[in-house]
Scaffold this motif. Structure first.
Motif, short mmCIF file in Angstrom:
data_model
loop_
_atom_site.label_atom_id
_atom_site.label_comp_id
_atom_site.label_asym_id
_atom_site.label_seq_id
_atom_site.Cartn_x
_atom_site.Cartn_y
_atom_site.Cartn_z
N ASP A 11 0.85 -1.19 0.00
CA ASP A 11 0.00 0.00 0.00
C ASP A 11 0.89 1.25 0.00
N HIS A 12 1.15 1.76 -1.20
CA HIS A 12 1.92 3.00 -1.38
C HIS A 12 3.29 2.93 -0.71
N ASP A 31 6.29 4.76 -4.35
CA ASP A 31 4.84 4.74 -4.27
C ASP A 31 4.21 3.57 -5.04
N ILE A 32 4.64 2.36 -4.67
CA ILE A 32 4.11 1.16 -5.33
C ILE A 32 2.94 0.61 -4.53
N GLY A 68 4.42 3.95 3.51
CA GLY A 68 3.49 2.91 3.10
C GLY A 68 3.46 1.73 4.05
N GLU A 69 2.55 0.81 3.76
CA GLU A 69 2.34 -0.37 4.59
C GLU A 69 2.38 -1.63 3.72
N ILE A 70 2.89 -2.70 4.32
CA ILE A 70 2.90 -4.02 3.69
C ILE A 70 2.01 -4.93 4.55
N TYR A 71 1.12 -5.66 3.89
CA TYR A 71 0.19 -6.54 4.59
C TYR A 71 0.35 -7.96 4.07
N ILE A 77 2.66 -5.80 8.40
CA ILE A 77 3.86 -6.51 8.83
C ILE A 77 5.10 -5.63 8.85
N ASN A 78 4.97 -4.34 8.63
CA ASN A 78 6.15 -3.46 8.58
C ASN A 78 7.05 -3.62 9.79
N GLU A 79 6.47 -3.81 10.96
CA GLU A 79 7.26 -3.87 12.19
C GLU A 79 7.73 -5.28 12.55
#
Length: 107
Positions: A11-12, A31-32, A68-71, A77-79
């Motif tokens: 997400d971005h 910004d992907i 952005g965030e990765i899910y 799951i960023n952290e």
């Protein structure tokens, strides 16, 4: 019993590095956003230096996005550290320890 499949969503996400020769920042990934449905087969294609490996390293947890965030599924799951993510990665260069056997390298 089968393991529940989970999708991957970017997400971005953006990853910035500093070019130490010019002392300027550059976006390796800019910004992907991408939504990979469970069970899908996806390939990242592009020229050298376009951000494919950086993107995969962020999903695996070896790099952190600057924005952005990765899910995985519904969980951001960023952290999470790499060992806490349900991902795998094959590195471009060998990361084997020559004095270890196959089992010890994998362990």
């Amino acid at each position: 019993m089968t393991k529940e499949q989970k999708g991957v969503r970017l997400d971005h996400i953006t990853k910035i590095y500093k070019d130490y020769k010019t002392d300027k920042d550059f976006a390796a990934v800019d910004d992907i956003s991408l939504d990979i449905k469970p069970g899908s087969f996806v390939t990242l294609l592009g020229p050298s230096g376009c951000g494919k490996t950086t993107t995969l390293r962020m999903v695996a947890g070896f790099e952190s996005p600057d924005k952005g965030e990765i899910y995985i599924g519904d969980q951001a799951i960023n952290e999470l550290t790499p060992n806490k993510r349900d991902t795998a990665m094959v590195f471009q260069s060998y990361a084997l320890l020559p004095h270890y056997n196959v089992f010890d390298n994998i362990a």
